[in-house]
Scaffold this active site. Structure first.
Site, PDB file in Angstrom:
ATOM      1  CE1 TYR A 147     -43.931  47.780 -21.830  1.00 13.87           C
ATOM      2  CE2 TYR A 147     -41.922  48.636 -19.945  1.00 13.87           C
ATOM      3  CZ  TYR A 147     -42.846  48.068 -20.326  1.00 13.87           C
ATOM      4  OH  TYR A 147     -41.701  46.556 -20.825  1.00 13.87           O
ATOM      5  CD  GLU A 171     -24.093  38.582  -4.483  1.00 14.25           C
ATOM      6  OE1 GLU A 171     -22.961  38.105  -3.313  1.00 14.25           O
ATOM      7  OE2 GLU A 171     -24.196  38.104  -5.272  1.00 14.25           O
ATOM      8  CG  ASP A 216     -29.561  38.793 -10.917  1.00 12.83           C
ATOM      9  OD1 ASP A 216     -30.449  40.272 -10.884  1.00 12.83           O
ATOM     10  OD2 ASP A 216     -28.458  39.279 -10.981  1.00 12.83           O
ATOM     11  CG  HIS A 242     -30.234  38.558 -14.783  1.00 15.34           C
ATOM     12  ND1 HIS A 242     -31.545  39.318 -15.194  1.00 15.34           N
ATOM     13  CD2 HIS A 242     -30.320  37.649 -14.416  1.00 15.34           C
ATOM     14  CE1 HIS A 242     -32.839  38.397 -14.693  1.00 15.34           C
ATOM     15  NE2 HIS A 242     -32.026  36.996 -14.765  1.00 15.34           N
TER      16      HIS A 242
END
Ligand SMILES: [Zn+2]
Ligand SMILES: [Zn+2]
Length: 395
Positions: A301, A375, A108, A103
């Site tokens: 894209y 985090e 994630d 990831h």
């Protein structure tokens, strides 16, 4: 307690669980369109909150949280779930156990954050009106883009949401900061494959051969003129060839040369005419030099435009949530995101969540083997997205 304070306190309470989600997903990454265990895991968590998702796009999920007066308005939140073919170099307890898969783009983080947001919204659903639709999509990293399959499978219908937002980790921005941009935001990205065909021969006898190396060299230089002479100078555009293969030798002229590159634009009209010009120029130059050029374009894209009104409103909501000093304007980037598919259907806005922390040594860019996040960003991102959705349902 005001609803804003309640959401902030819930995001604190749920942080440890969201970090657990993130670490589980980080340790168990899956490549684009193969997110089978990820989907299973996300479904289990949603069910544990009392939310029943529906499977879409083979490895995607869509779910709804209905507030009071649920049919009043629907607003959509999006997360992507796929990982990259990179071997993780971080020495962390939650290091990837799937060798060669990582990831490294923070999907994630996006997925676990949206789970946290879902949990918060589910808990306060009697305190807002309308419906929040949650989109967990596969395959952001690989053409044609999981977003296109989600749309094909009807996630923007019955009823059509009034708008959609998505977030992305941003290793340039310190943790705590949130970045926004109105209008032109990210580029379209198309892959260009050129096969230049000549006629091989002895390096000492070019008169008996048609040298594809010389033809390819002219084509590479000439195509840059399209960027400098045909593109609108007020609209950023890029043409890069990062791969060239011609398997001759010092004394051997090869039969063919293969070139691969990327063309990026920030305007759909220019994107189409630019691609047309590239094809025409490569073909005609090769022909003029006695060879041939086969042009293969793999469309990626589209260009991403952040709806200005929606962006202004979510930015105002972020200012309420994290304070003016933590809300920043960010520049355009010529990176591409399949979130742009949603923006072609309904008002959409894509914002950035700061994840950098130099004091903790967290500085690596996305798509590198040492990418990681602070985090603490998850405490902010979960509640912030819930607050943005509620404010949007109120307007
Ligand atoms: Zn990526
Ligand atoms: Zn990404």
């Amino acid at each position: 307690m005001s609803l804003l304070e309640k959401i902030k306190s819930l995001s604190q309470v749920y942080t440890s669980q969201v970090v657990e989600f993130r670490r589980h997903l980080h340790a168990n990454p899956e490549l684009s369109y193969k997110e089978f265990n990820t989907v299973k895991y996300v479904r289990e968590q949603l069910r544990s909150f009392g939310i029943e998702p529906r499977e879409v796009a083979t490895t995607g999920l869509v779910a709804e949280i209905k507030g009071r007066n649920a049919t009043k308005k629907t607003f959509a939140l999006r997360a992507d779930m796929d990982a990259l073919p990179i071997t993780e170099a971080n020495d962390v307890p939650y290091k990837s156990i799937n060798t060669g898969v990582m990831h490294a783009c923070g999907h994630d983080v996006h997925t676990s954050s949206l789970l946290g947001t879902a949990r918060i919204l589910q808990e306060v659903k009697d305190q807002f009106e309308g419906t929040v639709r949650l989109l967990f999509q596969p395959g952001e990293e690989k053409n044609p883009g999981g977003a296109s399959y989600m749309i094909r499978d009807g996630v923007l219908k019955n009823p059509q949401p009034s708008g959609i937002i998505g977030q992305h980790v941003f290793p340039i921005l310190p943790v705590g900061k949130i970045g926004f941009r109105e209008g032109m935001a990210m580029a379209s990205a198309d892959e260009i494959y050129l096969r230049v065909i000549g006629k091989g021969g002895h390096g000492a006898a070019p008169d008996l051969a048609i040298d594809p190396i010389v033809i390819a060299s002219h084509i590479i230089i000439a195509l840059q003129q399209i960027i400098s002479r045909n593109a609108n100078p007020r609209q950023p555009t890029v043409l890069t060839f990062g791969n060239i293969i011609g398997k001759g030798a010092t004394n051997i002229i090869p039969d063919e040369v293969n070139i691969a590159g990327t063309f990026r634009a920030m305007n759909e009209e220019w994107r189409n005419s630019g691609l047309e010009k590239i094809k025409k120029m490569a073909e005609s130059m090769a022909e003029g030099m006695g060879g041939k050029c086969e042009v293969d374009i793999s469309r990626g894209y589209p260009y991403l435009e952040n709806n200005p009104e929606l962006t202004r409103r979510i930015k105002a909501a972020a200012t309420e949530y994290v304070g003016k000093e933590n809300v920043v304007d960010i520049d355009i980037t010529l990176g591409a995101e399949d979130f742009s598919y949603y923006s072609q259907v309904i008002p959409a806005s894509f914002y950035r969540i700061g994840t950098r922390n130099e004091a903790k040594g967290i500085t690596s860019y996305v798509h590198t083997p040492t990418f990681n996040i602070d985090e603490d960003a998850l405490t902010i991102s979960t509640g912030l997205m819930a607050w943005m959705a509620i404010k949007e349902l109120e307007t």
